[in-house]
Design a protein around this motif. Structure first.
Motif, short mmCIF file in Angstrom:
data_model
loop_
_atom_site.label_atom_id
_atom_site.label_comp_id
_atom_site.label_asym_id
_atom_site.label_seq_id
_atom_site.Cartn_x
_atom_site.Cartn_y
_atom_site.Cartn_z
N LEU A 415 32.02 65.89 -14.97
CA LEU A 415 32.46 67.24 -14.61
C LEU A 415 31.29 68.18 -14.35
N SER A 416 30.06 67.74 -14.66
CA SER A 416 28.87 68.51 -14.33
C SER A 416 28.19 67.96 -13.08
N ARG A 417 28.85 66.99 -12.42
CA ARG A 417 28.40 66.41 -11.16
C ARG A 417 27.11 65.61 -11.30
N ARG A 418 26.85 65.10 -12.51
CA ARG A 418 25.71 64.18 -12.70
C ARG A 418 26.26 62.76 -12.70
N GLU A 598 35.87 71.52 -7.41
CA GLU A 598 36.97 72.34 -6.91
C GLU A 598 36.72 73.81 -7.21
N VAL A 599 36.22 74.09 -8.41
CA VAL A 599 35.94 75.47 -8.81
C VAL A 599 34.75 76.02 -8.02
N ILE A 600 33.70 75.22 -7.92
CA ILE A 600 32.50 75.66 -7.19
C ILE A 600 32.84 76.00 -5.75
N ALA A 601 33.57 75.11 -5.08
CA ALA A 601 33.91 75.33 -3.68
C ALA A 601 34.76 76.58 -3.51
N THR A 602 35.72 76.79 -4.39
CA THR A 602 36.59 77.96 -4.30
C THR A 602 35.79 79.25 -4.43
N ASN A 629 24.77 71.89 0.52
CA ASN A 629 23.79 71.08 -0.21
C ASN A 629 24.38 70.55 -1.51
N ILE A 630 25.18 71.37 -2.20
CA ILE A 630 25.83 70.91 -3.43
C ILE A 630 26.76 69.74 -3.14
N LEU A 631 27.46 69.80 -2.02
CA LEU A 631 28.45 68.77 -1.69
C LEU A 631 27.82 67.44 -1.34
N LYS A 632 26.51 67.44 -1.12
CA LYS A 632 25.83 66.18 -0.81
C LYS A 632 25.75 65.27 -2.03
N LEU A 633 26.05 65.82 -3.23
CA LEU A 633 25.96 65.02 -4.45
C LEU A 633 27.08 63.98 -4.53
N GLN A 642 36.34 72.27 4.64
CA GLN A 642 36.56 73.69 4.36
C GLN A 642 35.34 74.52 4.76
N VAL A 643 34.14 73.97 4.51
CA VAL A 643 32.91 74.66 4.93
C VAL A 643 32.86 74.75 6.46
N ALA A 644 33.23 73.65 7.14
CA ALA A 644 33.23 73.66 8.61
C ALA A 644 34.17 74.74 9.14
#
Length: 880
Positions: A415-418, A598-602, A629-633, A642-644
């Motif tokens: 949940l911390s994207r590691r 989901e939270v970060i993107a929102t 850049n975050i989504l590249k993880l 959504q970014v597009a």
């Protein structure tokens, strides 16, 4: 008397940068000089006053006795009269037996008296930390809400005053000089050393003095005085155990203390901070609170912990000294003290301190069991950062094979994207062929759950298709795993827009998780419920889901972050943009630290849209780039789409031709258009978001037929999936697109047909933003009387409609506004030609065409070609 005692406090340095900073108090009604004892506040005030002898300064040094209102106001009146004999002090009546008028009346009278004086006045109150009497505080509260123009108040204090400072801060009327500003600099260490008669210091020695004393002026003096006796070589090993420091603390702190107080000093040195209750229980004594108050009154290097009344800590040098004395005098007691401290802090929910004491106790079984309990507690409340911090300090063999440590750690890492770290620990856990038979996470399906959990959050909608999530619900005997799985399945259905299922399962998951005490995941299930309602166009239900938990959950906690994310979505949709932005900015550092994607993107997407709305175009774009850049993880095609979508929406709104072209190429929008006719069985948010980005692109290029066909395809897919919120976005775009070729009556008829299929309150801020030109149609319908929205709706979206009115008044004949050349170019625009085609048609360069279009938009009061087309009277075509 030692040379240290003789030299202590005699050397003073002129701190010119601080004096200059303090002199800025001339520009502020209130200045706070706030720092612990021994930081040089009083000396700074003396130097500042001496350097400005012509300035009127009334300085009052306070002590505990001045917390009595009659005494305080009497001394204040005497001090004011001493500097200004004619100063009106009728607000103070010394003949009253009891001086008890209301604070507000005193403040008003004082303010009036200050307003009558000629020139400025600095009122300096030193040691204001002694003042807590309500009537005195009320006077300052009232007076500083509307401060007299000629009065500048300077408060020197060890802690923040108890009157509210929020309004003063927001009005930029407060100057704060704190302990960070008062820290001694390298240059000042050298000057102070010279003033004490010492030899020149090396850079290394000066750095070490600063590190050990934390820039505390008194501590620096102690170190330099110690070097005078033993030479500078003593500075490299300088600590609370240094012979000179031991001598000093022996004389100043321990000497003459009664044995009970001496034992309290020594044994409480095992703590980083402490109060009377913990000293009583862990040190197995009584009456500690009164003793601590006595020590604090003596100011024996025991400092109050900010924000925790009754709690204290020792300065680092004294702490070292006391710990060393404890090891010498009572070594057999130390491990038992740490064991009792670990149990105390764990019982009082201070897990970090509990772990530190358990570790220092040398009891490995106690340390491991404390870790297991803390990891379980932190996963329940979403404190993943604390899990990761402690796991980084642990030997890996302690984690491998321990399900009660590894399972929370893997969840926290996920949940911390590691994700790579989570995969490493999960693979190690799988090497244990037989799961444990006891423990919080002892279950045959624990590894299966952790695998699915990792895959779901790392790969989003690309979550591997053969995953049998239902297996966990049916087969696992572990109630936590079943509840977690329920929330995972709900999120999986939200990702795939199966909203009814997502709502049903998330509601069940939230209920179960709350009963089990998993507050963070219960909040996550609540966020899924809110987002599902939003997608279903049920904003009222979404608001009702979020409102109470947002208010009731402690602020800035991980669970609050989830509810706040749902809250900001509602605020935005309700057109409460200022509130939404403030909440976004508060959330941004929290979601960056550790949060599900989901939270970060929102948060990122909403804040970027808000920044764009407020004209901060560069910031909005940078935020989208950072999110990319975050989504590249991970494998996050849904969020990338959504970014597009948002990136193209903003670029088209700005008519940023290079960015529009770059985005179209980056996201291969030509292929999106080509594939629009393909029949697909299931809805895909990626196809929809890329499709809308392509619609914006096509419309900007003047390819209206292609844009309409793509919208028809999207609407068909969305209607089959039953996703009303997104279907409304596409239908609104199609409505605007068709309006360019329709008469006013037909436009209104089409708008009314749209509103008959969708509830009026479904047309929220997001619909207006994602369907450029819709607000103009609403404006025309309201002006013509064909649409009469309820007063509540008009009030909520008044800014959108008014903006449309300001930027696009009634249809105008451009022939009255434009030059012949501009009319020629505008006629090409009406025919749907792209900028490059307009250049070829008119024989102008592309740059010149863009320049003319910019002038055309300005004259017509619009911001893009869609608004320009809508601005035209229906069916008006002209030749210059």
């Amino acid at each position: 008397m030692s040379s240290i005692e003789r030299g202590y406090g005699v050397a003073r340095i002129l701190r010119q940068p601080l004096i200059t900073l303090l002199d800025h108090s001339e520009q502020f009604p209130l200045t706070l000089l706030i720092a612990p004892a021994g930081s040089g506040k009083s000396t700074l005030l003396h130097h500042w006053e001496a350097l400005y002898p012509t300035r009127r300064i009334v300085r009052l040094a306070l002590d505990e006795r001045d917390n009595d209102p009659p005494r305080f106001f009497r001394r204040l009146a005497e001090a004011l009269r001493g500097v200004m004999p004619g100063f009106d002090i009728t607000w103070y009546d010394p003949f009253l037996k009891e001086f008890r008028p209301s604070g507000s009346s005193i403040a008003e009278s004082m303010a009036d008296a200050f307003d009558r004086i000629d020139g400025g006045l600095h009122l300096v109150l030193d040691d204001f930390q002694h003042i807590a009497a309500p009537s005195i505080i009320e006077v300052f509260t009232t007076m500083l809400e509307h401060p007299p123009a000629r009065l500048h108040v300077v408060l020197a204090t060890r802690n923040y005053p108890t009157f509210p400072l929020t309004r003063i801060k927001l009005a930029d009327k407060l100057l704060v000089i704190d302990s960070h500003d008062l820290k001694v600099t390298i240059e000042e260490v050298h000057h102070l050393n010279i003033g004490l008669g010492g030899q020149a210091l090396s850079a290394e020695n000066a750095d070490h003095v600063l590190a050990m004393t934390e820039g505390w002026l008194t501590g620096v003096k102690i170190a330099l005085l110690a070097a005078l006796e033993s030479g500078q070589q003593a500075l490299q090993g300088f600590s609370g155990n240094q012979a000179e420091v031991v001598e000093y603390f022996g004389h100043v702190v321990l000497k003459g203390l009664p044995d009970s107080l001496r034992q309290l000093f020594l044994q409480s040195s095992i703590f980083e901070y402490f109060d009377g209750a913990i000293c009583d229980e862990v040190l197995q004594r009584s009456g500690s609170a009164l003793l601590l108050e006595d020590v604090a009154a003596r100011e024996l290097f025991m400092l109050p912990v900010e924000g925790r009344p009754g709690w204290f800590r020792y300065h680092a040098l004294l702490h070292d000294f006391l710990q060393n004395r404890l090891k010498i005098e009572q070594p057999d007691l130390i491990e038992d003290l740490h064991r009792r401290a670990a149990r105390y802090f764990l019982a009082h929910e201070d897990e970090d301190q509990a772990l530190r004491h358990a570790e220092r106790s040398g009891d490995q079984a106690l340390f491991t069991s404390t870790l297991e309990r803390c990891f379980d507690e932190w996963i329940r409340y979403g404190h993943f950062g604390r899990i990761l911090k402690w796991s980084d300090q642990l030997p890996e063999e302690l984690i491998h094979g321990n399900y009660d440590l590894a399972a929370p750690l893997i969840c926290g890492l996920t949940l911390s994207r590691r994700f790579h770290h989570a995969r490493y620990y999960l693979d190690e856990l799988k090497l244990n062929l037989e799961p444990p038979t006891s423990g919080r996470y002892a279950d045959a399906y624990t590894c299966t759950f952790l695998e699915l959990h990792l895959q779901l959050f790392q790969h989003d909608t690309d979550f591997f298709q053969d995953a049998d999530l239902e297996l966990l619900l049916q087969s696992s005997g572990h109630r936590d795993i079943r509840a977690f799985s329920l929330a995972m399945i709900a999120y999986y259905h939200l990702q795939h827009a199966r909203l009814d299922l997502a709502l049903q399962l998330a509601t069940q998951a939230r209920t179960v998780l709350q009963k089990l005490g998993h507050h963070f995941l219960a909040s996550y299930a609540g966020l899924i419920i809110a987002l599902s309602h939003r997608q279903n166009n049920c904003l009222l239900e979404a608001m009702q889901c979020v409102e109470a938990p947002f208010e009731d959950t402690p602020r800035l906690t991980p669970s609050w972050t989830l509810w706040a994310t749902g809250k900001l979505v509602i605020l935005y949709e309700q057109n409460r943009l200022d509130e939404a932005r403030l909440l976004c900015e508060e959330l941004l550092p929290l979601v960056n630290a550790a949060s599900a994607t989901e939270v970060i993107a929102t948060v990122y997407l909403t804040l970027s849209r808000l920044q764009h709305h407020f004209g901060e175009f560069v910031s909005a774009r940078r935020l989208l780039d950072k999110l990319s850049n975050i989504l590249k993880l991970g494998n996050y095609e849904r969020f990338v789409s959504q970014v597009a979508h948002e990136s193209m929406r903003q670029a088209v709104d700005l008519c940023d031709e290079p960015r529009i072209a770059a985005l179209a190429e980056q996201f291969n929008l030509a292929e999106v258009v080509r594939q629009a006719a393909d029949k697909v069985p299931d809805y895909s948010e990626c196809r929809e978001r890329y499709g809308l980005a392509a619609v914006y692109w096509l419309t900007h290029q003047g390819q209206f037929a292609e844009a309409g066909a793509l919208l028809d395809s999207l609407i068909s897919e969305l209607n089959r999936a039953g996703i009303r919120n997104r279907a409304l976005v596409s239908e609104a775009n199609l409505l605007v697109l068709k309006a360019r070729d329709q008469s006013g009556a037909d436009r209104m008829k089409a708008l009314k047909a749209l509103l008959s299929r969708f509830d009026l309150y479904s047309v929220s801020r997001g619909i207006f933003d994602e369907a450029p030109g819709l607000s103009e149609l609403f404006r025309d319908a309201c002006q013509s009387g064909l649409l009469r929205p309820p007063e509540a709706y008009l009030e909520r979206f008044q800014s959108i409609i008014e903006q449309a009115q300001a930027s696009a008044p009634t249809p105008t004949d451009p022939r009255s506004l434009l030059t012949n050349r501009e009319l020629e170019i505008f006629n090409c625009l009406l025919r749907g030609l792209a900028n490059a085609d307009i250049s070829r048609q008119t024989g102008t360069s592309l740059t010149t065409t863009k320049w003319h279009l910019k002038n055309i938009y300005s004259k017509l009061g619009v911001s893009n070609r869609t608004e320009a087309v809508l601005k035209m009277s229906p069916n008006l075509t002209f030749v210059p």
